[in-house]
Each structure stands twice: as C-alpha cells, then as structure tokens.
Write a protein that holds these residues in place. Structure first.
Motif, short mmCIF file in Angstrom:
data_model
loop_
_atom_site.label_atom_id
_atom_site.label_comp_id
_atom_site.label_asym_id
_atom_site.label_seq_id
_atom_site.Cartn_x
_atom_site.Cartn_y
_atom_site.Cartn_z
N LEU A 4 3.96 -9.93 1.91
CA LEU A 4 3.10 -9.30 0.92
C LEU A 4 2.73 -10.37 -0.09
N CYS A 22 -3.11 -6.88 -2.79
CA CYS A 22 -1.84 -7.15 -2.13
C CYS A 22 -2.14 -7.26 -0.64
N ALA A 24 -1.18 -7.61 2.99
CA ALA A 24 0.03 -7.27 3.73
C ALA A 24 -0.13 -7.67 5.19
N PHE A 29 0.16 0.35 7.52
CA PHE A 29 0.11 1.27 6.39
C PHE A 29 0.38 2.71 6.84
N MET A 34 2.51 1.90 0.26
CA MET A 34 2.32 0.73 -0.59
C MET A 34 2.46 1.16 -2.04
N ARG A 50 1.70 4.91 -5.98
CA ARG A 50 1.99 4.77 -4.56
C ARG A 50 0.85 5.36 -3.75
N ALA A 72 -5.39 1.74 -0.62
CA ALA A 72 -4.95 0.90 0.49
C ALA A 72 -6.02 0.91 1.57
N ALA A 79 -3.65 -3.64 -0.06
CA ALA A 79 -3.55 -2.60 -1.07
C ALA A 79 -4.14 -3.14 -2.36
N CYS A 96 3.59 -5.73 -5.73
CA CYS A 96 3.46 -4.67 -4.74
C CYS A 96 4.70 -4.66 -3.86
N ALA A 98 6.47 -2.46 -0.23
CA ALA A 98 6.25 -1.57 0.91
C ALA A 98 7.54 -0.80 1.18
#
Length: 120
Positions: A4, A22, A24, A29, A34, A50, A72, A79, A96, A98
């Motif tokens: 991330l 962010c 990833a 996802f 996230m 979130r 996201a 995100a 961020c 996860a």
C-alpha cells in the motif's frame, strides 16, 4: 506481496482541498476493506472512514465532520481520500490500511503514510 503506497499529501492553506491516493497491489478490494486513518504526534491514531466493496458500503467515524470522502477504485487498484475545507487541526500523517471484510478491525496491511500540513 501486498503493498500500500499513499501519495498526494503536501502543504495547503486553510480552506484548501487535497486528494490522497492509496495505490494497492497484491490484494482485491472485494476481499479487503480500505480504511483511512490519520496520526499526529502525541495523539491516538484516528480512523477516518472505510469503504467496503464487498458490502457496498462506506462508513465514516466523524473525523473530518463531513468534509472527507473515501472511495475505492477496484479497476485501478486505488483508494482515495478527498478532503475539503481543510483546517490547521487536520495537519497529520494520513495512512491507508487494508482489513479483510470478514474481520474489519484486523488492519492487516498498512501504507507508510503521507504528510498533510495545513497552515497559512
């Protein structure tokens, strides 16, 4: 390997806006929520919001008082945290994380953070 990486931080005047990203990699996802946090020295880390693509939900903690939006983009693996009406007290390192959607408080992966400074 999960990674991330936050970006988009910087210095901004009060009232300004920023969009943090962010990026990833190594996670889906659909399997991970996230989550955005912020951290200032001497204070507990604060959760901001979130986004859960699995549950099709977005939740906020109240930090930011409605000025912050989390999203996201599964297609681009990123995100976002959009912040407007920034205030000096929003100065912080923004991170961020996860968390598996089944265990939403298990923040398994973290980024390194991006600094946001709000001042005149």
């Amino acid at each position: 390997q999960v990674q991330l990486v936050e970006s988009g931080g910087g210095s901004v005047k009060p009232g300004g806006s920023l969009r943090l990203s962010c990026a990833a990699s190594g996670i889906s996802f659909l399997e991970y929520d996230m989550v955005w946090f912020r951290q200032t020295p001497g204070k507990d880390r604060e959760i901001i919001g979130r986004v859960s693509r699995r549950l099709s939900s977005t939740t906020y903690s109240g930090v930011g008082e409605g000025r912050f939006t989390v999203t996201a983009d599964n297609m681009h693996g990123a995100a976002y945290l959009e912040m407007s009406g920034l205030k000096p007290e929003d100065t912080a390192t923004y991170l961020c994380a996860a968390a598996p959607w089944r265990t939403p408080e298990n923040y398994r992966y973290w980024g390194q953070g991006t600094q946001v400074t709000v001042s005149y």
